[in-house]
Scaffold this motif. Sequence first.
Motif, mmCIF file in Angstrom:
data_model
loop_
_atom_site.group_PDB
_atom_site.id
_atom_site.type_symbol
_atom_site.label_atom_id
_atom_site.label_comp_id
_atom_site.label_asym_id
_atom_site.label_seq_id
_atom_site.Cartn_x
_atom_site.Cartn_y
_atom_site.Cartn_z
ATOM 1 N N PHE A 5 44.808 69.343 126.720
ATOM 2 C CA PHE A 5 45.642 70.492 127.075
ATOM 3 C C PHE A 5 46.105 71.202 125.814
ATOM 4 O O PHE A 5 46.090 72.420 125.717
ATOM 5 C CB PHE A 5 46.858 70.035 127.898
ATOM 6 N N PHE A 8 43.411 73.373 124.312
ATOM 7 C CA PHE A 8 43.231 74.634 125.046
ATOM 8 C C PHE A 8 44.354 75.600 124.705
ATOM 9 O O PHE A 8 44.149 76.785 124.523
ATOM 10 C CB PHE A 8 43.180 74.380 126.554
ATOM 11 N N SER A 72 13.408 97.593 122.369
ATOM 12 C CA SER A 72 13.719 97.186 123.735
ATOM 13 C C SER A 72 15.008 96.365 123.781
ATOM 14 O O SER A 72 15.818 96.504 124.698
ATOM 15 C CB SER A 72 12.558 96.381 124.309
ATOM 16 N N THR A 73 15.213 95.501 122.784
ATOM 17 C CA THR A 73 16.437 94.714 122.711
ATOM 18 C C THR A 73 17.638 95.626 122.466
ATOM 19 O O THR A 73 18.677 95.502 123.119
ATOM 20 C CB THR A 73 16.358 93.689 121.559
ATOM 21 N N THR A 76 18.685 97.754 125.416
ATOM 22 C CA THR A 76 19.379 96.921 126.400
ATOM 23 C C THR A 76 20.833 96.722 125.983
ATOM 24 O O THR A 76 21.749 96.830 126.797
ATOM 25 C CB THR A 76 18.689 95.551 126.539
ATOM 26 N N LYS A 97 14.735 104.833 128.260
ATOM 27 C CA LYS A 97 15.647 103.907 128.937
ATOM 28 C C LYS A 97 17.099 104.246 128.625
ATOM 29 O O LYS A 97 17.999 103.900 129.383
ATOM 30 C CB LYS A 97 15.368 102.465 128.488
ATOM 31 N N ALA A 149 7.404 94.602 126.364
ATOM 32 C CA ALA A 149 8.488 95.590 126.372
ATOM 33 C C ALA A 149 8.774 96.119 124.970
ATOM 34 O O ALA A 149 9.315 97.198 124.797
ATOM 35 C CB ALA A 149 9.754 94.981 126.962
ATOM 36 N N LYS A 182 5.164 85.530 111.038
ATOM 37 C CA LYS A 182 4.233 84.481 111.453
ATOM 38 C C LYS A 182 2.956 84.555 110.608
ATOM 39 O O LYS A 182 2.349 83.543 110.303
ATOM 40 C CB LYS A 182 3.897 84.614 112.938
ATOM 41 N N MET B 1 51.572 74.262 130.924
ATOM 42 C CA MET B 1 50.393 73.438 130.675
ATOM 43 C C MET B 1 49.325 73.662 131.739
ATOM 44 O O MET B 1 48.168 73.903 131.431
ATOM 45 C CB MET B 1 50.834 71.972 130.695
ATOM 46 N N LEU B 4 47.603 76.987 131.398
ATOM 47 C CA LEU B 4 46.552 77.010 130.372
ATOM 48 C C LEU B 4 45.277 76.352 130.879
ATOM 49 O O LEU B 4 44.168 76.817 130.618
ATOM 50 C CB LEU B 4 47.049 76.315 129.108
ATOM 51 N N ALA B 5 45.460 75.259 131.623
ATOM 52 C CA ALA B 5 44.291 74.570 132.176
ATOM 53 C C ALA B 5 43.557 75.479 133.154
ATOM 54 O O ALA B 5 42.326 75.537 133.158
ATOM 55 C CB ALA B 5 44.729 73.281 132.869
ATOM 56 N N ALA B 8 41.605 77.973 131.344
ATOM 57 C CA ALA B 8 40.364 77.384 130.853
ATOM 58 C C ALA B 8 39.314 77.320 131.950
ATOM 59 O O ALA B 8 38.138 77.640 131.726
ATOM 60 C CB ALA B 8 40.638 75.987 130.301
ATOM 61 N N PHE B 12 35.629 79.269 132.164
ATOM 62 C CA PHE B 12 34.301 78.690 132.395
ATOM 63 C C PHE B 12 33.646 79.242 133.654
ATOM 64 O O PHE B 12 32.430 79.369 133.731
ATOM 65 C CB PHE B 12 34.390 77.159 132.494
ATOM 66 N N ILE B 198 11.734 79.214 120.093
ATOM 67 C CA ILE B 198 11.090 80.515 119.865
ATOM 68 C C ILE B 198 10.712 80.665 118.391
ATOM 69 O O ILE B 198 9.718 81.323 118.062
ATOM 70 C CB ILE B 198 11.984 81.684 120.354
ATOM 71 N N THR B 199 11.460 80.024 117.496
ATOM 72 C CA THR B 199 11.142 80.131 116.077
ATOM 73 C C THR B 199 9.928 79.275 115.725
ATOM 74 O O THR B 199 9.008 79.734 115.060
ATOM 75 C CB THR B 199 12.338 79.669 115.214
ATOM 76 N N TYR B 216 15.472 85.386 128.337
ATOM 77 C CA TYR B 216 15.803 86.305 127.245
ATOM 78 C C TYR B 216 14.896 87.533 127.273
ATOM 79 O O TYR B 216 15.355 88.666 127.136
ATOM 80 C CB TYR B 216 15.670 85.573 125.908
ATOM 81 N N LEU B 217 13.606 87.331 127.495
ATOM 82 C CA LEU B 217 12.666 88.448 127.472
ATOM 83 C C LEU B 217 12.810 89.324 128.708
ATOM 84 O O LEU B 217 12.686 90.537 128.639
ATOM 85 C CB LEU B 217 11.234 87.933 127.345
ATOM 86 N N LEU B 219 15.456 89.949 130.238
ATOM 87 C CA LEU B 219 16.675 90.734 130.128
ATOM 88 C C LEU B 219 16.344 92.150 129.665
ATOM 89 O O LEU B 219 17.042 93.103 129.999
ATOM 90 C CB LEU B 219 17.632 90.055 129.134
ATOM 91 N N GLU B 220 15.264 92.281 128.903
ATOM 92 C CA GLU B 220 14.867 93.601 128.416
ATOM 93 C C GLU B 220 13.979 94.326 129.419
ATOM 94 O O GLU B 220 14.110 95.522 129.616
ATOM 95 C CB GLU B 220 14.107 93.470 127.097
ATOM 96 N N SER B 221 13.055 93.583 130.013
ATOM 97 C CA SER B 221 12.075 94.257 130.854
ATOM 98 C C SER B 221 12.492 94.293 132.316
ATOM 99 O O SER B 221 12.169 95.229 133.033
ATOM 100 C CB SER B 221 10.714 93.579 130.711
#
Lengths: 258, 258
Positions: A5, A8, A72-73, A76, A97, A149, A182, B1, B4-5, B8, B12, B198-199, B216-217, B219-221
């Motif tokens: 607590f 938080f 494209s990113t 968005t 877009k 994209a 790459k 208290m 606050l909980a 929190a 979430f 991805i890296t 992730y991809l 989200l753009e297209s």
Amino acid sequence: MTLLFGLFGLFALAAAACGDDSSPTATSSNSNGGEITVLAAASLTDAFRELGVAFQTANPATKVTFSFGASSTLVTQINQGAPADVFASADLANMDKLTGAGGAGAAGTPIAFATNKLQIIVGKGNPRGMAGPADLAKPGVVYVTAAPAVPIGKYAQQVLDKAKVVVTPKSLEADVRAVVNKVTLGEADAGIVYATDVKAAGDKAAGVTIPDDVNVLATYPIAVIKATKNAPAANAFIAYVTSAPGQAILATFGFAKP
Amino acid sequence: MLVLAVVAIVFFALPFAGLLWRAPWRDAWSIVRSSDVRDALRLSIVCSLWSTGLSVLFGVPLACLLARVHFFGRAAVRALCTLSMVLPPVVGGVALFFALGRRGLVGQWLDRWFDIRLPFTMAGVVIAQTFVAMPFLVITVESALRQLDPRFEDAARTLGASRWYTFRRVTLPAIRPALIAGAVLAWARALGEFGATITFAGNFPRTTQTLPLVTYLKLESNPPEAIITSLAMMAVSFLVLVALRERWLGGITASASA
């Protein structure tokens, strides 16, 4: 449990403190109108950095912050409300877009400010002896490109279609600079990128010319984002990009006039 | 208290509520059944289970070593083996590149002698996931081993049980709740792994494009699809956490309070 607590509580206090701090700075940056954020295509990274320095020398009161990524990113992010003033895209589709339905909108019509041709990027000294798009389909060649994209992903596919080359990429990277990395890291053998990227990679990579009849001319539009809080400075930046000194800087990086 | 909980909890719950609010429920089923989402889901499950398996296989002996054997530099070894847990995953991915990539410290020999290339392969995904996930298992199991009274094992040994038999019949049952908890944490971490994947492993459907990458991809297209894939990941993780808490993790709280 009490500890939990307490933690938080600390976070809440910290958050509240930050909230109080941020408001005065926000107003002060608005008052003199001296800051703009420019979101620009990854392929513009080096050229715009230098352009930004030149612009700030010409306009010492204005501070320019850049964020580079796949067009494209970026679009968005803008459409989701990212605070930005100028958007420079590597293709017209992503600019659409912004200006189209559901987009954040542009103040005025986007202006084309540069064009770019495509090249095949290969490792230093062209170890695989590539001569043109057809060689990308040679067995054992690791070819990477960007997601569809992303402008370069779409352009690269157009080149392959025109050249009637069928090749399965090993990876669809997030933006053109990731494709370049790459190849320069040696993980991939080849990719189709902008001629300016090959130039920017210097001696870490080599370029293979794509014949004009299968090449694609990429057009770069730039626009002020409707929600800008600093339209004068945003317009001044675009004016500088399209001015003779701005175009001269772009030319040194290999961009052509539209 | 309590306030606050509750703050929190709201903190979430809010992002999930946002996703649920924007979810295109009518198309949900067709999106889940679309080939790229299904491929990504399958790949995510297969790879995360592999990396959980590898984490258990190598992580349990490592935890035993760290918990039971006093040796010079143990603190440094422990820090090294859990570094990837606090490191930004992208940094982990870059580091894996220079170690196991085609030009990497070890990778160049794998390529030259065995014709093994990890980037752009499913094995690359598993390695990236294991790299970031295993520490979760190691620290959980190690702390359980430290809390375990060594006299139980000593008693078994004095009664003539072999080391392996003692480990299997005394140590393992005693740390079972921690082992399961650690494995679940590692699995959840592997399932959500994005940066290192991805890296290091790149992004291509059916070979390295896991659910977080496709999200992730998309989200753009195609943002609605991104929302559905996010919800799918959330639902899977949530169900597993709830089920485990009820069925197996009860042992932990019981032994902790005893």
